[in-house]
Design an enzyme around this catalytic site. Structure first.
Site, PDB file in Angstrom:
ATOM      1  N   CYS A 157       0.854  -1.185   0.000  1.00 20.69           N
ATOM      2  CA  CYS A 157       0.000   0.000   0.000  1.00 20.69           C
ATOM      3  C   CYS A 157       0.890   1.236   0.000  1.00 20.69           C
ATOM      4  CB  CYS A 157      -0.985   0.001   1.155  1.00 20.69           C
ATOM      5  SG  CYS A 157      -0.286  -0.454   2.720  1.00 20.69           S
ATOM      6  N   GLY A 158       1.835   1.230  -0.902  1.00 20.94           N
ATOM      7  CA  GLY A 158       2.686   2.393  -1.084  1.00 20.94           C
ATOM      8  C   GLY A 158       3.535   2.663   0.133  1.00 20.94           C
TER       9      GLY A 158
END
Lengths: 137, 290
Positions: free
Chosen positions: B88-89
């Site tokens: 998620c980044g």
């Protein structure tokens, strides 16, 4: 019909009840209490138990678990961890939970483990309150 | 130049990756909606709770309650709330970065720091510091109030028996789908809640009947309030995680598309070169036969 008071029941998963009612009966920490319209500002903690309210001829019960309630400006707000109406309650599950809690209480009467005992007591209270609400349907 | 077959396999590989990232993007979008709904549903509860707390603690003596006691700070505990899953980044990394910064700040002041990790990612990244006192993993997937209570109770015990003098929470604040920022919030000692502006009428009706006494109500409410704080942080992080994953996966999908585009150009060039070569062979052969 006389004057009414606004009842709000708010739980972490959203508002459960938001309507005008005639009377509210709640399980306070120091005993049950009833609230009518235009009650003085009031703040009390709530134990596990049944909350009933009447609106005309309609009478509703909710199982509530710990929290508190606030009365001000002709509004009564319950902030509780959970609130369940009779129709939401799984009677079988509550029955089983009750038996389990009772069994555990009997066991721990010998062992007297404080934490387990307290947990079982709370579980028992919840189960009993649920059954009461479910039966009042 | 890479052979035709190699390029072709690579293209199909990248296309499959794009399919996966796209699916993850859509799953995250669906889950984000759920997490946001949960957050919305919780909002009235917190705001009402804050109102009541501010009403109560307005005139309270801060040292009368063990949970509000302000001591000289020797040990600080940081509660790091992150997601359980990655991809998620930089969302989790940002929170952990802030945690390290805080740790260094406190240690520079000669205070001892310990961590409590909620969520697996934070634990994985902070484990090597050797300062993680406790970690709760695999709870972020589906958590309820009682999970938050378990965490809050444990942290409170540490505070009450004097092991920690100050507790702060670090989590991701959900600002919008496109923006999540790491944030810190004080946890213990319990801060007296400030009256929000525009609550004049509240003050007027401040004379409440308390049952039982104010002190006893506070004793019940404060632990509940701490549960609410933890639960709130967990909800926010839940929403942040899905939003961050959505953006990350969206970027990944478009990156995949770019790669496919470039590789197709390479593939076509290679194919054309092969065709030209073959043609030259044929023409050469025909010439030789004359």
């Amino acid at each position: 019909m006389g004057q009414q008071i606004r009842l709000e029941v708010v739980t972490p998963s959203g508002a459960k009840v938001d309507e005008d009612v005639d009377i509210v009966n709640a399980p306070g920490f120091g005993g049950d209490f009833g609230v009518l319209a235009n009650h003085a500002p009031f703040l009390s903690t709530i134990r596990i138990g049944t909350l009933t309210y009447e609106n005309g001829n309609k009478r509703e019960s909710l199982m509530v678990s710990g929290g508190f309630c606030e009365v001000s400006n002709n509004k009564i707000t319950f902030l509780v961890e959970s609130a369940e109406a009779g129709t939401d309650i799984d009677v079988d599950r509550a029955m089983k939970a009750k038996e389990r809690a009772e069994k555990r209480l009997n066991q721990s009467a010998q062992q007297t483990e404080e934490l387990n005992r307290r947990r079982a007591e709370i579980a028992l209270q919840r189960a009993v309150a649920r059954l009461k609400v479910a039966k009042s349907l | 130049m890479a052979s035709l077959k190699e390029v072709k396999t690579k293209i199909s590989g990248v296309k499959k990756t794009a399919q996966i990232t796209k699916a993850m993007n859509m799953v995250a979008a669906a889950k984000l909606r759920g997490a946001q709904d949960k957050m919305e549903a919780f909002r009235p509860y917190t705001s009402k709770f804050n109102d009541a707390m501010s009403n109560l603690s307005g005139g309270a003596n801060t040292n009368a309650f063990p949970l509000m006691e302000i001591r000289e700070v020797k040990t600080v505990e940081l509660v790091i709330v992150t997601s359980d899953r990655g991809l998620c980044g930089s969302f989790n990394a940002n929170i952990v970065k802030l945690a390290f910064k805080k740790m260094e700040e406190y240690e520079a002041e000669g205070k001892k720091v310990s961590f409590v990790c909620v969520g697996k990612k934070g634990y994985q990244l902070l484990r090597k510091t050797g300062k993680v006192r406790k970690s709760y993993t695999e709870t972020m997937g589906s958590f309820q109030m009682f999970n938050a209570r378990e965490i809050a109770t444990d942290i409170t015990e540490q505070f009450l028996n004097g092991t920690t003098d100050k507790v702060e929470t670090l989590y991701g604040r959900f600002i919008s789908v496109a923006r999540q920022v790491p944030a810190t919030a004080p946890f213990l000692p319990v801060q007296p809640v400030e009256q929000e502006e525009g609550t004049e009428e509240k003050k007027a009706s401040g004379d409440y009947i308390y049952e039982p006494s104010t002190e006893e109500i506070m004793d019940v409410l404060q632990p509940l309030y701490l549960n609410v704080l933890i639960y709130h942080a967990m909800l926010e992080v839940g929403a942040c995680e899905h939003a961050a994953r959505m953006t990350a996966m969206d970027n990944a999908t478009s990156a995949c598309k770019d790669i496919v585009k470039n590789l197709t150009v390479v593939y076509n060039k290679a194919r054309q070169a092969a065709v030209t070569n073959e043609l030259m062979d044929i023409v050469g052969g025909a010439e030789a036969l004359k």
